[in-house]
Design a protein around this motif. Structure first.
Motif, PDB file in Angstrom:
ATOM      1  N   VAL A  64      -9.996   8.092  -3.069  1.00 53.24           N
ATOM      2  CA  VAL A  64     -10.236   6.790  -2.422  1.00 53.24           C
ATOM      3  C   VAL A  64     -11.730   6.522  -2.326  1.00 53.24           C
ATOM      4  O   VAL A  64     -12.204   5.412  -2.607  1.00 53.24           O
ATOM      5  CB  VAL A  64      -9.587   6.755  -1.017  1.00 53.24           C
ATOM      6  N   VAL A  65     -12.488   7.545  -1.938  1.00 52.17           N
ATOM      7  CA  VAL A  65     -13.948   7.398  -1.820  1.00 52.17           C
ATOM      8  C   VAL A  65     -14.565   7.098  -3.188  1.00 52.17           C
ATOM      9  O   VAL A  65     -15.434   6.227  -3.318  1.00 52.17           O
ATOM     10  CB  VAL A  65     -14.575   8.682  -1.237  1.00 52.17           C
ATOM     11  N   THR A  66     -14.087   7.798  -4.214  1.00 56.91           N
ATOM     12  CA  THR A  66     -14.599   7.579  -5.570  1.00 56.91           C
ATOM     13  C   THR A  66     -14.306   6.169  -6.049  1.00 56.91           C
ATOM     14  O   THR A  66     -15.183   5.480  -6.588  1.00 56.91           O
ATOM     15  CB  THR A  66     -13.964   8.589  -6.552  1.00 56.91           C
ATOM     16  N   ASN A  67     -13.068   5.723  -5.862  1.00 54.96           N
ATOM     17  CA  ASN A  67     -12.666   4.386  -6.326  1.00 54.96           C
ATOM     18  C   ASN A  67     -13.476   3.298  -5.637  1.00 54.96           C
ATOM     19  O   ASN A  67     -13.967   2.361  -6.284  1.00 54.96           O
ATOM     20  CB  ASN A  67     -11.174   4.174  -6.071  1.00 54.96           C
ATOM     21  N   ILE A  68     -13.622   3.421  -4.328  1.00 54.35           N
ATOM     22  CA  ILE A  68     -14.360   2.403  -3.576  1.00 54.35           C
ATOM     23  C   ILE A  68     -15.841   2.425  -3.953  1.00 54.35           C
ATOM     24  O   ILE A  68     -16.468   1.370  -4.127  1.00 54.35           O
ATOM     25  CB  ILE A  68     -14.174   2.626  -2.062  1.00 54.35           C
ATOM     26  N   SER A  69     -16.402   3.620  -4.119  1.00 54.09           N
ATOM     27  CA  SER A  69     -17.822   3.731  -4.471  1.00 54.09           C
ATOM     28  C   SER A  69     -18.121   3.114  -5.830  1.00 54.09           C
ATOM     29  O   SER A  69     -19.091   2.368  -5.993  1.00 54.09           O
ATOM     30  CB  SER A  69     -18.251   5.204  -4.478  1.00 54.09           C
ATOM     31  N   SER A  70     -17.276   3.413  -6.818  1.00 53.13           N
ATOM     32  CA  SER A  70     -17.532   2.921  -8.177  1.00 53.13           C
ATOM     33  C   SER A  70     -17.429   1.403  -8.248  1.00 53.13           C
ATOM     34  O   SER A  70     -18.262   0.745  -8.882  1.00 53.13           O
ATOM     35  CB  SER A  70     -16.556   3.570  -9.173  1.00 53.13           C
ATOM     36  N   SER A  71     -16.438   0.835  -7.593  1.00 50.98           N
ATOM     37  CA  SER A  71     -16.281  -0.621  -7.643  1.00 50.98           C
ATOM     38  C   SER A  71     -17.365  -1.332  -6.836  1.00 50.98           C
ATOM     39  O   SER A  71     -17.863  -2.395  -7.231  1.00 50.98           O
ATOM     40  CB  SER A  71     -14.895  -1.021  -7.129  1.00 50.98           C
ATOM     41  N   THR A  72     -17.758  -0.748  -5.702  1.00 51.87           N
ATOM     42  CA  THR A  72     -18.762  -1.384  -4.847  1.00 51.87           C
ATOM     43  C   THR A  72     -20.156  -1.331  -5.460  1.00 51.87           C
ATOM     44  O   THR A  72     -20.885  -2.325  -5.458  1.00 51.87           O
ATOM     45  CB  THR A  72     -18.783  -0.706  -3.464  1.00 51.87           C
ATOM     46  N   LEU A  73     -20.538  -0.189  -5.990  1.00 44.60           N
ATOM     47  CA  LEU A  73     -21.883  -0.040  -6.553  1.00 44.60           C
ATOM     48  C   LEU A  73     -22.092  -0.944  -7.761  1.00 44.60           C
ATOM     49  O   LEU A  73     -23.188  -1.456  -7.982  1.00 44.60           O
ATOM     50  CB  LEU A  73     -22.124   1.418  -6.946  1.00 44.60           C
ATOM     51  N   ALA A  74     -21.045  -1.155  -8.538  1.00 42.81           N
ATOM     52  CA  ALA A  74     -21.174  -1.973  -9.745  1.00 42.81           C
ATOM     53  C   ALA A  74     -21.198  -3.468  -9.453  1.00 42.81           C
ATOM     54  O   ALA A  74     -21.697  -4.247 -10.264  1.00 42.81           O
ATOM     55  CB  ALA A  74     -20.027  -1.661 -10.699  1.00 42.81           C
ATOM     56  N   GLY A  75     -20.705  -3.873  -8.307  1.00 40.74           N
ATOM     57  CA  GLY A  75     -20.627  -5.297  -8.006  1.00 40.74           C
ATOM     58  C   GLY A  75     -21.434  -5.684  -6.785  1.00 40.74           C
ATOM     59  O   GLY A  75     -22.627  -5.982  -6.858  1.00 40.74           O
ATOM     60  N   LEU A  76     -20.778  -5.644  -5.644  1.00 41.72           N
ATOM     61  CA  LEU A  76     -21.399  -6.048  -4.389  1.00 41.72           C
ATOM     62  C   LEU A  76     -22.654  -5.244  -4.088  1.00 41.72           C
ATOM     63  O   LEU A  76     -23.676  -5.789  -3.669  1.00 41.72           O
ATOM     64  CB  LEU A  76     -20.372  -5.891  -3.256  1.00 41.72           C
ATOM     65  N   GLY A  77     -22.587  -3.932  -4.303  1.00 42.77           N
ATOM     66  CA  GLY A  77     -23.737  -3.078  -4.001  1.00 42.77           C
ATOM     67  C   GLY A  77     -24.975  -3.461  -4.792  1.00 42.77           C
ATOM     68  O   GLY A  77     -26.084  -3.513  -4.248  1.00 42.77           O
ATOM     69  N   LEU A  78     -24.803  -3.746  -6.083  1.00 46.01           N
ATOM     70  CA  LEU A  78     -25.932  -4.137  -6.923  1.00 46.01           C
ATOM     71  C   LEU A  78     -26.554  -5.435  -6.421  1.00 46.01           C
ATOM     72  O   LEU A  78     -27.784  -5.559  -6.342  1.00 46.01           O
ATOM     73  CB  LEU A  78     -25.469  -4.299  -8.374  1.00 46.01           C
ATOM     74  N   GLN A  79     -25.718  -6.396  -6.058  1.00 45.64           N
ATOM     75  CA  GLN A  79     -26.230  -7.679  -5.575  1.00 45.64           C
ATOM     76  C   GLN A  79     -27.084  -7.489  -4.322  1.00 45.64           C
ATOM     77  O   GLN A  79     -28.190  -8.030  -4.215  1.00 45.64           O
ATOM     78  CB  GLN A  79     -25.061  -8.614  -5.282  1.00 45.64           C
ATOM     79  N   ILE A  80     -26.570  -6.718  -3.384  1.00 44.73           N
ATOM     80  CA  ILE A  80     -27.294  -6.502  -2.132  1.00 44.73           C
ATOM     81  C   ILE A  80     -28.590  -5.729  -2.377  1.00 44.73           C
ATOM     82  O   ILE A  80     -29.641  -6.023  -1.792  1.00 44.73           O
ATOM     83  CB  ILE A  80     -26.400  -5.751  -1.125  1.00 44.73           C
ATOM     84  N   MET A  81     -28.547  -4.754  -3.268  1.00 48.23           N
ATOM     85  CA  MET A  81     -29.740  -3.960  -3.570  1.00 48.23           C
ATOM     86  C   MET A  81     -30.832  -4.816  -4.211  1.00 48.23           C
ATOM     87  O   MET A  81     -32.018  -4.699  -3.864  1.00 48.23           O
ATOM     88  CB  MET A  81     -29.363  -2.795  -4.486  1.00 48.23           C
ATOM     89  N   VAL A  82     -30.455  -5.690  -5.126  1.00 39.96           N
ATOM     90  CA  VAL A  82     -31.445  -6.543  -5.791  1.00 39.96           C
ATOM     91  C   VAL A  82     -32.044  -7.539  -4.799  1.00 39.96           C
ATOM     92  O   VAL A  82     -33.252  -7.804  -4.817  1.00 39.96           O
ATOM     93  CB  VAL A  82     -30.800  -7.278  -6.988  1.00 39.96           C
TER      94      VAL A  82
END
Length: 465
Positions: free
Chosen positions: A64-82
């Motif tokens: 569950v942690v892996t699935n959530i991390s991979s999807s978040t970092l590639a989408g929402l996470g990247l937007q927030i980081m930029v």
């Protein structure tokens, strides 16, 4: 009943850990894993389904942690980081400081103390659209707007209360909570801002501004008469003047003030509201604006090595938000997954939906109350909203509401409630600069924020329904 007990256990555990000042992301992750373990041990519910399942319920908990991390970092996470990286770069070159100075300049011509107080809030909330960092905005307003308020006779605690709440509505496409809400709605952050947030946020902002003017005036008179405040509380302290002189942000040309506005301009131009021939993603817009800002700075300063060195702030900002906001999102989503799989949330939603005619309103009030409590306890609108936002589509569907009617006020309430928390980063930062207790400041923000919450909820029901 089992599910309700698990949900209650999870919320109590997280609340206890955060109140005791345990590291919030890992607290959310740890409790989420415990909830998933309970689900795996005592129910037949599949923790992970489909191709990503490990075929072992125990390993599925970690999956569950892996699935959530991979999807978040590639989408929402990247937007927030930029977004964070670009904001830090603008701070480094002085563009943010120039923008705030220009926006605050008209306030110098207002001499009525509590009229200035109310308008200062509106100016701060407007700036927040372009500067999504509550703490960063609060510090800048303390160096620009706070002295103006003190000069016309407003108490230090009233001035701090207004500055703490300047970012309470969490408006704009650059806000992390706005991006999450837009994703839930299946639209862009700009479309959500213009079609949902802007109308409800404007009405709420007006109500908050008027409330600040009236309530802070009342408190100042009452506290001065009772001795809680003295004449010294209406004078600008020398420490703040010294802090202003030591401001780390460099001075920049006035035209640099346009740089924080560029992302909003590009996102508006290349949207359904203007020109649809080009599709511009939020992250792409931020990278584009970063490149343009670098070129502007290079052409202005003409010092290649120095200008390139300044871009380090962009990547440092991305890394900083990865260790704070993005990690918080991932851990909160694991916690939310544990709550959902327990079945307790579904029971609460079914209970609210079963109420004839009033089910939707009850559901909205329950969700707003849940987010408000979570925001106050954590001192973070992000932590609260990230943990529970995934419940909104289920809640709206259960009462046959359009998702925006449920999502918009809940998202705004999470930010409003943060301004009622004495442990919120912006409250602590602003209070420490002014030499005040955070509890003294939130004593002034709470009544105003309650009015803001009610306004956001009622206006959403009337105008979005």
């Amino acid at each position: 009943m089992f599910g309700l007990i698990v949900v209650l256990l999870g919320i109590v555990l997280v609340g206890y850990l955060i109140v005791k000042k345990y590291y919030a992301p890992w607290s959310l992750l740890l409790v989420g894993l415990i909830l998933l373990l309970i689900v795996g041990l005592f129910t037949d519910t599949a923790i992970v389904t489909g191709k990503k399942a490990t075929n072992s319920w125990l390993l599925d908990i970690v999956q569950v942690v892996t699935n959530i991390s991979s999807s978040t970092l590639a989408g929402l996470g990247l937007q927030i980081m930029v977004i964070s990286g670009f904001a830090d770069y603008l701070d480094r070159i002085g563009a943010t400081k120039s923008f705030v100075k220009i926006c605050a300049k008209p306030l110098e011509y207002i001499h009525s103390p509590y009229t200035l107080l109310a308008i200062s809030y509106l100016v701060g909330q407007f700036i927040n659209i372009f500067i999504p960092s509550a703490v960063g905005l609060g510090v800048l307003l303390m160096l620009t707007v706070y002295p103006l308020l003190m000069a016309v006779g407003v108490s230090s605690v009233s001035a701090c209360a207004v500055i703490v709440t300047a970012s309470c509505l969490d408006l704009g496409p650059a806000s992390a909570n706005s991006i999450v809400t837009a994703k839930l709605l299946g639209t862009s952050a700009m479309e959500y801002f213009l079609e949902g947030q802007l109308l409800i946020g404007s009405i709420s902002a007006l109500a908050i501004a008027v409330s600040h003017g009236l309530i802070q005036k009342y408190f100042d008179k009452k506290d001065l008469a009772s001795g809680r405040l003295t004449a010294d509380d209406f004078k600008l302290k020398s420490e703040l003047i010294a802090a202003s002189a030591k401001d780390k942000q460099p001075d920049a040309p006035r035209f640099y003030a346009i740089l924080p506005v560029l992302p909003i301009v590009f996102l508006f131009i290349f949207s359904k509201f203007c020109y649809t021939g080009v599709k511009l993603q939020l992250a792409t817009a931020m990278f584009l604006c970063m490149i343009l800002s670098f070129l502007v700075d290079l052409l202005t300063r003409r010092k290649l090595k120095e200008c390139i060195a300044n871009t380090k702030a962009f990547f440092q900002g991305m890394g900083r938000v990865l260790t704070s906001t993005v990690s918080l999102i991932i851990c909160a989503m694991v916690f939310a997954e544990g709550l959902k799989l327990s079945g307790g949330i579904a029971s609460i939603i079914s209970w609210a939906a079963s109420m004839q005619n009033t089910g939707g309103v009850v559901m909205l009030v329950v969700m707003c109350a849940l987010l408000a409590i979570a925001s106050i306890l954590t001192g973070s609108a992000n932590a609260a909203f990230f943990a529970f936002n995934s419940l909104l589509p289920h809640a709206a569907k259960a009462v046959n509401w359009d998702l925006i009617i449920m999502a918009c006020p809940v998202q705004l309430v999470s930010g409003i409630a943060r301004s009622m928390s004495p442990i919120a980063g912006v409250t602590i930062a602003v209070s420490s600069i002014a030499g005040l207790s955070p509890f003294e400041v939130v004593r002034r923000t709470i009544p105003v924020m309650i009015i803001g919450m009610l306004t956001a909820i009622l206006s959403s029901l009337i105008l979005l329904g």
